[in-house]
Motif scaffolding. Structure first.
Motif, PDB file in Angstrom:
ATOM      1  N   MET A 161      -4.100  -2.683   7.782  1.00  0.00           N
ATOM      2  CA  MET A 161      -3.443  -2.197   8.914  1.00  0.00           C
ATOM      3  C   MET A 161      -3.684  -0.962   9.485  1.00  0.00           C
ATOM      4  N   CYS A 162      -3.903   0.040   8.799  1.00  0.00           N
ATOM      5  CA  CYS A 162      -3.880   1.611   9.146  1.00  0.00           C
ATOM      6  C   CYS A 162      -4.965   1.997   8.536  1.00  0.00           C
ATOM      7  N   ARG A 163      -5.988   1.570   7.639  1.00  0.00           N
ATOM      8  CA  ARG A 163      -7.130   2.002   7.113  1.00  0.00           C
ATOM      9  C   ARG A 163      -6.705   3.224   6.026  1.00  0.00           C
ATOM     10  N   VAL A 164      -5.462   3.511   5.593  1.00  0.00           N
ATOM     11  CA  VAL A 164      -5.024   4.534   4.996  1.00  0.00           C
ATOM     12  C   VAL A 164      -5.403   4.100   3.520  1.00  0.00           C
ATOM     13  N   HIS A 181       2.737  -0.356   4.303  1.00  0.00           N
ATOM     14  CA  HIS A 181       2.846  -1.473   4.616  1.00  0.00           C
ATOM     15  C   HIS A 181       2.870  -2.504   3.650  1.00  0.00           C
ATOM     16  N   TYR A 200       0.817  -1.157   0.104  1.00  0.00           N
ATOM     17  CA  TYR A 200      -0.050  -0.062  -0.039  1.00  0.00           C
ATOM     18  C   TYR A 200       1.004   1.332  -0.162  1.00  0.00           C
ATOM     19  N   GLN A 224       6.368  -6.928   7.980  1.00  0.00           N
ATOM     20  CA  GLN A 224       6.269  -7.709   9.191  1.00  0.00           C
ATOM     21  C   GLN A 224       7.040  -9.214   9.276  1.00  0.00           C
ATOM     22  N   CYS A 267       0.903   4.120   2.792  1.00  0.00           N
ATOM     23  CA  CYS A 267       1.437   4.038   4.063  1.00  0.00           C
ATOM     24  C   CYS A 267       2.659   3.184   4.209  1.00  0.00           C
ATOM     25  N   GLU A 324      -7.932   0.054   0.674  1.00  0.00           N
ATOM     26  CA  GLU A 324      -7.618   0.389   1.979  1.00  0.00           C
ATOM     27  C   GLU A 324      -6.720  -0.453   2.705  1.00  0.00           C
ATOM     28  N   CYS A 325      -5.766   0.095   3.274  1.00  0.00           N
ATOM     29  CA  CYS A 325      -4.906  -0.690   3.992  1.00  0.00           C
ATOM     30  C   CYS A 325      -5.449  -1.459   5.027  1.00  0.00           C
TER      31      CYS A 325
END
Length: 424
Positions: free
Chosen positions: A341-344, A318, A313, A420, A316, A338-339
């Motif tokens: 992990m962070c919703r960006v 990720h 993404y 990750q 962000c 939409e990611c």
């Protein structure tokens, strides 16, 4: 430092002196369908067995087309400046035993050493795009290298054709300098930019200039093909330095000196970095499957189908495996995602390792990606290229990914990757 497989096809003898290399921006290690003969993504300039350089000698001022043709057909190299139908200045060039000349252009005829065609931004591996009308000159420019140390390389606009001539017609920009010698510019020009501080992690962009047929430096014309030249820049030269960029109006070339290449990462080094990332077993934070960058030699078409390929993404950074949810746009599948992990919300693209070592300014780990294409290389390399304004068309300048020539985002040119690690 380059592996044998990269260079063995270029050098007829390991004892030859290498002056440097020209690397075409927009290709990730090779042309889409592979390098073939004189048409390839990089061209090494070696000291020739016999010198083929030329330098200006006799000047003829001619008043009839027949006289001009007679001089041009003598078999010597010459440059013809047509001032009017009945007024032409022909400058003859004689053999120079102290230099080697290399010619670059679109033509596939024998005087061209390095055949260059238009670069298509974002061109995919395995794809060839037909250019109906090229803006690159058939005989675009020539590079002249001194045969003795420090092997200085100089660039000049225009190249000699199969008749050993360069013709500047009535409509071409040309003039007589105060010292009496003629000079001129090619139709779309040859632009050069020398970075400040060489080609290192500390380098900064220089100023784009235009190079004349005789190698003088000028400010840019109002438009690319205007008949009025820019102003002479007396304190700058046509000497290429490590990291100099040469734009031929359709393709941009990076000049790397032999010494500069010695300090760049090798293919083996880039492969080791790829294996190091994969050995850390990065995981998709949602699917929990292990991700891996495929081999650099794997074709793009096959690699895009692999389940393990990392996706990112870009808004962000990720890194995930591919999944098919989080769409915010019905029309463009991966532009608004939409990611988890962070919703960006932002573009969601596959990651591709940058495989052309000459584009790296250091040997750092590939931890950053260009936006919006997803090519990955070191932090300092990404930041360097994001600051370089590259000519685009006949008027515009913008930063672009060196691996695919895609224009970088106006507000975000790169993204730091967030991997990750394995849960176990």
């Amino acid at each position: 430092m380059f592996s044998l497989s990269q260079e063995e096809h270029c050098a007829p003898s390991i004892d030859l002196v290498k002056y440097g290399e020209l690397v075409v921006l927009g290709y990730n290690g090779s042309l889409p369908n592979g390098d073939r003969g004189r048409r390839k993504s990089r061209f090494a300039l070696y000291k020739r067995i016999k010198p083929n350089g030329v330098s200006p000698s006799t000047v003829h001022v001619l008043n009839t087309p027949q006289a001009t043709k007679a001089v041009s057909c003598k078999g010597q190299h010459s440059i013809s400046y047509t001032l009017s139908r009945n007024h032409t200045v022909v400058v003859e060039y004689s053999h120079d035993k102290d230099t080697d000349m290399f010619q670059i252009g679109r033509s596939t005829e024998s005087p061209i050493d390095f055949v260059v065609t238009d670069t298509i931004a974002g061109g995919q591996e395995g794809e060839e795009t037909l250019i109906t009308q090229s803006t690159i000159s058939r005989f675009a420019c020539r590079i002249v290298c001194e045969r003795t140390p420090p092997y200085t390389a100089r660039i000049y606009a225009a190249g000699f054709d199969t008749s050993k001539n360069i013709f500047l017609g009535e409509k071409a920009a040309k003039w007589k300098n105060p010292d009496g010698h003629m000079d001129g510019l090619t139709t779309n020009g040859v632009l050069v930019m020398h970075p400040k501080g060489g080609f290192t992690e500390e380098s900064k962009p220089g100023v784009w200039r235009e190079i004349s047929v005789c190698g003088d430096v000028y400010t840019l014309r109002e438009t690319r093909s205007a008949q009025t030249p820019g102003k002479l820049v007396e304190n700058e030269s046509n000497i290429l330095q490590d990291g100099s960029l040469v734009d031929l109006c359709g393709a941009t070339l990076l000049w790397r000196t032999a010494e500069g290449l010695f300090h760049t990462p090798t293919q083996k080094h880039l492969e080791a970095l790829r294996q190091e990332i994969n050995a850390a077993r990065p995981q998709c934070p949602v699917g929990l499957n292990t991700l891996a960058f495929p081999s650099m030699h794997r074709s793009r078409a096959l690699a895009s189908l692999e389940d393990k390929r990392p996706w990112v993404y870009l808004a962000c950074g990720h890194v995930h495996g591919y999944h098919n949810w989080g769409h915010r746009s019905e029309q463009e599948a991966n532009t608004e995602r939409e990611c988890p992990m962070c919703r960006v919300v932002g573009p969601y693209v596959p990651l591709w390792l940058g495989c052309e070592p000459a584009f790296y300014v250091d040997t750092g780990a590939p931890t950053y990606a260009f936006v919006p294409c997803g090519h990955v290389c070191s932090e300092k390399s990404v930041k360097y290229w994001s600051e370089i304004p590259l000519p685009h068309g006949t008027h515009a300048f913008h930063a672009a990914c060196p691996f695919c020539a895609t224009q970088l985002g106006p507000t975000q040119g790169y993204s730091k990757l967030i991997f990750q690690g394995p849960v176990d």
